[in-house]
Scaffold this motif. Structure first.
Motif: not given
Length: 100
Positions: A9, A13, A54, A58, A84, A88, A92
């Protein structure tokens, strides 16, 4: 949260922030008049590399969490910022609560 997921993660980011910075620099440099072509090329390459990395990070997260690959691949690559953000948020949201 598991360390290998947390690091994925963080990397995703960071690369998204680098891509945003490159895009911001491209836009701001064109506002000043005629920017040097070399600057635009380097910023464009930075944007492409950061965006690609990125997506790679992912997709590694998708594999590590055991989710279906193709639907998330389409969501992240085709619908870049929205896919995305959704992935995420899900990752999370699954974070293990802190033990007291």
């Amino acid at each position: 949260m598991k360390p290998h997921i947390k690091s994925g993660i963080e990397y995703a980011v960071i690369t998204l922030l680098v891509a945003g910075l490159c895009l911001w620099q491209i836009i701001s440099s064109t506002q000043d008049g005629e920017p040097p072509a070399s600057r635009l090329v380097l910023l464009g390459l930075g944007l492409v590399v950061a965006g690609t990395m990125h997506c790679v990070f992912m997709m590694q997260l998708v594999r590590r969490t055991g989710r279906a690959f193709m639907p998330w691949f389409i969501a992240v690559v085709v619908f870049m910022p929205i896919g995305t953000a959704v992935l995420l948020a899900l990752l999370l949201g699954e974070a293990e609560p802190s033990e007291s």
